[in-house]
Scaffold this motif. Structure first.
Motif, mmCIF file in Angstrom:
data_model
loop_
_atom_site.group_PDB
_atom_site.id
_atom_site.type_symbol
_atom_site.label_atom_id
_atom_site.label_comp_id
_atom_site.label_asym_id
_atom_site.label_seq_id
_atom_site.Cartn_x
_atom_site.Cartn_y
_atom_site.Cartn_z
ATOM 1 N N GLY A 1 -50.990 -36.478 -64.287
ATOM 2 C CA GLY A 1 -51.417 -36.114 -65.629
ATOM 3 C C GLY A 1 -50.768 -36.995 -66.677
ATOM 4 O O GLY A 1 -49.790 -37.711 -66.405
ATOM 5 N N MET A 2 -51.304 -36.953 -67.894
ATOM 6 C CA MET A 2 -50.877 -37.868 -68.949
ATOM 7 C C MET A 2 -50.065 -37.186 -70.050
ATOM 8 O O MET A 2 -48.984 -37.630 -70.422
ATOM 9 N N LEU A 3 -50.576 -36.079 -70.610
ATOM 10 C CA LEU A 3 -49.936 -35.466 -71.788
ATOM 11 C C LEU A 3 -48.823 -34.515 -71.375
ATOM 12 O O LEU A 3 -49.068 -33.511 -70.710
ATOM 13 N N ARG A 4 -47.593 -34.798 -71.794
ATOM 14 C CA ARG A 4 -46.452 -33.962 -71.423
ATOM 15 C C ARG A 4 -46.186 -32.888 -72.481
ATOM 16 O O ARG A 4 -46.039 -31.714 -72.158
ATOM 17 N N HIS A 5 -46.087 -33.287 -73.732
ATOM 18 C CA HIS A 5 -45.856 -32.347 -74.829
ATOM 19 C C HIS A 5 -46.525 -32.877 -76.092
ATOM 20 O O HIS A 5 -46.770 -34.081 -76.209
ATOM 21 N N ILE A 6 -46.753 -31.975 -77.029
ATOM 22 C CA ILE A 6 -47.023 -32.372 -78.405
ATOM 23 C C ILE A 6 -45.943 -31.712 -79.261
ATOM 24 O O ILE A 6 -45.691 -30.517 -79.143
ATOM 25 N N VAL A 7 -45.269 -32.532 -80.066
ATOM 26 C CA VAL A 7 -44.193 -32.040 -80.927
ATOM 27 C C VAL A 7 -44.651 -32.195 -82.373
ATOM 28 O O VAL A 7 -45.191 -33.233 -82.751
ATOM 29 N N ILE A 8 -44.464 -31.154 -83.175
ATOM 30 C CA ILE A 8 -44.808 -31.229 -84.596
ATOM 31 C C ILE A 8 -43.573 -30.923 -85.421
ATOM 32 O O ILE A 8 -42.822 -29.988 -85.122
ATOM 33 N N ARG A 9 -43.339 -31.744 -86.446
ATOM 34 C CA ARG A 9 -42.232 -31.534 -87.378
ATOM 35 C C ARG A 9 -42.803 -31.470 -88.779
ATOM 36 O O ARG A 9 -43.631 -32.308 -89.163
ATOM 37 N N LYS A 10 -42.360 -30.474 -89.542
ATOM 38 C CA LYS A 10 -42.811 -30.323 -90.929
ATOM 39 C C LYS A 10 -41.600 -30.271 -91.849
ATOM 40 O O LYS A 10 -40.668 -29.499 -91.623
ATOM 41 N N ALA A 11 -41.614 -31.102 -92.881
ATOM 42 C CA ALA A 11 -40.528 -31.104 -93.856
ATOM 43 C C ALA A 11 -40.767 -30.005 -94.884
ATOM 44 O O ALA A 11 -41.839 -29.945 -95.492
ATOM 45 N N LEU A 12 -39.787 -29.136 -95.055
ATOM 46 C CA LEU A 12 -39.947 -27.995 -95.959
ATOM 47 C C LEU A 12 -40.106 -28.438 -97.410
ATOM 48 O O LEU A 12 -40.973 -27.954 -98.130
ATOM 49 N N ALA A 13 -39.282 -29.393 -97.843
ATOM 50 C CA ALA A 13 -39.259 -29.778 -99.254
ATOM 51 C C ALA A 13 -40.460 -30.632 -99.656
ATOM 52 O O ALA A 13 -40.987 -30.498 -100.754
ATOM 53 N N THR A 14 -40.909 -31.521 -98.760
ATOM 54 C CA THR A 14 -41.978 -32.467 -99.117
ATOM 55 C C THR A 14 -43.322 -32.115 -98.500
ATOM 56 O O THR A 14 -44.336 -32.701 -98.872
ATOM 57 N N SER A 15 -43.333 -31.190 -97.513
ATOM 58 C CA SER A 15 -44.542 -30.805 -96.766
ATOM 59 C C SER A 15 -45.103 -31.938 -95.919
ATOM 60 O O SER A 15 -46.227 -31.858 -95.424
ATOM 61 N N GLU A 16 -44.331 -33.020 -95.729
ATOM 62 C CA GLU A 16 -44.779 -34.094 -94.841
ATOM 63 C C GLU A 16 -44.769 -33.597 -93.388
ATOM 64 O O GLU A 16 -43.901 -32.806 -93.005
ATOM 65 N N ILE A 17 -45.736 -34.074 -92.604
ATOM 66 C CA ILE A 17 -45.889 -33.614 -91.219
ATOM 67 C C ILE A 17 -45.929 -34.799 -90.270
ATOM 68 O O ILE A 17 -46.643 -35.777 -90.503
ATOM 69 N N MET A 18 -45.143 -34.704 -89.208
ATOM 70 C CA MET A 18 -45.175 -35.687 -88.123
ATOM 71 C C MET A 18 -45.637 -34.998 -86.848
ATOM 72 O O MET A 18 -45.188 -33.895 -86.523
ATOM 73 N N VAL A 19 -46.545 -35.656 -86.120
ATOM 74 C CA VAL A 19 -46.966 -35.186 -84.805
ATOM 75 C C VAL A 19 -46.573 -36.249 -83.785
ATOM 76 O O VAL A 19 -46.872 -37.435 -83.963
#
Length: 455
Positions: A195-213
């Motif tokens: 298989g290929m996909l192990r995890h998806i991680v999401i981070r959200k910055a509280l102050a700026t609302s910026e999101i990283m996946v």
């Protein structure tokens, strides 16, 4: 010697306490029984499922008299998922229990019954506080499932929501289960290494609302990469960064060594108080930024800085506590064994235009004596170690160098108490301890201890 209970007995018990991992404790003629789901003050009927010479385990059958702090867990997979352990305990009850948990450790392990352990500083809203979610996916009976692991297992509890994480994490979890099958990405299987996909991680910055996946894959190249990027952008139009991390090892560790950006920025930015931080895919950053500010303000209060002090931060990470302290210290020196963390700390100091910080990679117990030989002595030493507590060599270094004040930030009351006893025996006096609830609905509790060198 015969035990007061036997396996398969069905008995009524009075629950007296909770263990550090949230199980109820009842005693039959002094013999302890641990019961998952039971709360102090309850009378319950249980089925004894296992006995040893010293203790046993019971399964909760019926609550005859419930605790005044018992509530209905709002999460529909609470009984299966291992993420939260005490949702069935009211938040007021959680805070009281966590205070007692820290107090018991300070009294019994550190042998400091006279030291004040203050009431826990909790949250106004103890839900949706996590700024980072790590979502595993799998194939079960040919269907893509995703969610969180059962307690002490790597079996996924399939769910579409988690009420301690962000709504965006819920959206990503729910919709990616549909999209993976459509675009043909196979979830990774730990047992077969297929298989290929192990995890998806999401981070959200509280102050700026910026999101990283972060997409964690087994291989760097896979044919559906562009479709995966577009699927994420469709689910979260506000996403500011999509990153791929490659982990080709046979391991249950989430991240591999190689990371590169697929869309948008390399990092997201958040603030704690008025200090800005750049957070990359693998940066360590506290998952509850609201309570992190409470925790660091407490550490700053105990440090009692006047602007003339040299401070050493012995587990500095990406410089979160260091930069908080640097606002009010003459200079702050941070040390950490993780090279990427030191790089992040230097960059964060630069972003915030701090000129009075210095960061060095290495073992604290090696680097700090070197600094002392170079004529740098600490007025205040701050430690924020992992759950295992301070390395013994670092504690010896503290006792040898004798900074006049130590601020100990802990995520484990038991190892905090163990280390306080060592520091007390070496000439320090613990003034007080302030617990902070960083992880509502779970058994975890952080605490800050203030120690002064005896004259």
């Amino acid at each position: 010697m015969s035990l007061p209970v036997q396996k398969n007995d069905r008995i009524t018990v009075h629950v007296e306490d909770l263990t550090h991992d949230g199980a109820g404790v009842a005693k039959v003629d002094g013999y302890p029984l641990f019961i998952v789901g039971a709360l102090p003050g309850e009378i319950a009927e249980i089925h004894v499922v296992k006995t040893t010479k010293s203790y046993g385990f019971g399964k909760l059958i019926e609550i005859i008299k419930p605790s005044e702090h018992r509530v209905a867990p709002p999460c529909h997979v609470f009984d299966e998922c291992g993420g939260c352990q005490v949702q069935h305990l009211s938040y007021e009850g959680q805070l009281k229990w966590k205070q007692q948990l820290v107090k018991n450790a300070i009294e019994r392990i550190a042998r400091l019954p006279h030291v004040t352990v203050h009431p826990v500083k909790g949250m106004d809203n103890p839900w949706r506080y996590r700024n980072k979610s790590q979502i595993p996916f799998a194939l079960q009976d040919g269907k893509v499932v995703g969610g969180f692991y059962k307690t002490r297992s790597h079996e996924i509890v399939d769910t579409d929501t988690c009420i301690i994480q962000s709504e965006q994490a819920d959206d990503l979890l729910r919709e990616m289960k549909k999209q993976l099958g459509r675009i043909g990405i196979t979830p990774y299987n730990e047992k077969t290494h297929q298989g290929m996909l192990r995890h998806i991680v999401i981070r959200k910055a509280l102050a700026t609302s910026e999101i990283m996946v972060v997409i964690v894959t087994k291989k760097k190249k896979f044919p559906q990469r562009e479709e995966a990027i577009e699927a994420i952008k469709l689910i979260l139009p506000e996403v500011t960064s999509i990153v791929q991390n490659i982990n080709s090892e046979k391991t249950n560790v989430i991240f591999g060594e190689e990371t590169f950006t697929l869309f948008g920025k390399d990092s997201i930015e958040d603030t704690i108080g008025d200090v800005r931080f750049e957070i990359s895919a693998r940066s360590f950053y506290q998952v509850n930024p609201e309570q992190t500010e409470v925790l660091y303000k407490q550490a700053l209060e105990y440090a009692q800085l006047t602007g003339t002090e040299t401070v050493i931060d012995a587990y500095c990470g990406i410089g979160t506590i260091s930069l908080f302290l640097a606002k009010e210290a003459k200079q702050v020196l941070g040390v950490d064994v993780v090279p990427q963390a030191i790089e992040d700390a230097k960059r964060n100091a630069e972003i915030n235009k701090f000129k009075n910080t210095y960061f060095e990679e290495g073992l604290a117990e090696v680097v700090i004596p070197k600094w002392y030989k170079d004529g740098i002595t600490a007025d205040v030493l701050v430690v924020d170690p992992p759950r295992k507590g301070c390395d013994e060599a670092l504690l010896l270094t503290i006792l040898e160098q004798k900074p006049k004040r130590v601020v100990y930030v802990s995520c484990n009351p038991a190892t905090l108490a163990r280390d306080l006893r060592i520091l007390e025996d070496g000439g320090y006096a613990t003034q007080e301890v302030q617990p902070v609830d960083m992880f509502p609905q779970t058994t975890h509790c952080e605490a800050v201890a203030w120690l002064e060198l005896r004259k």
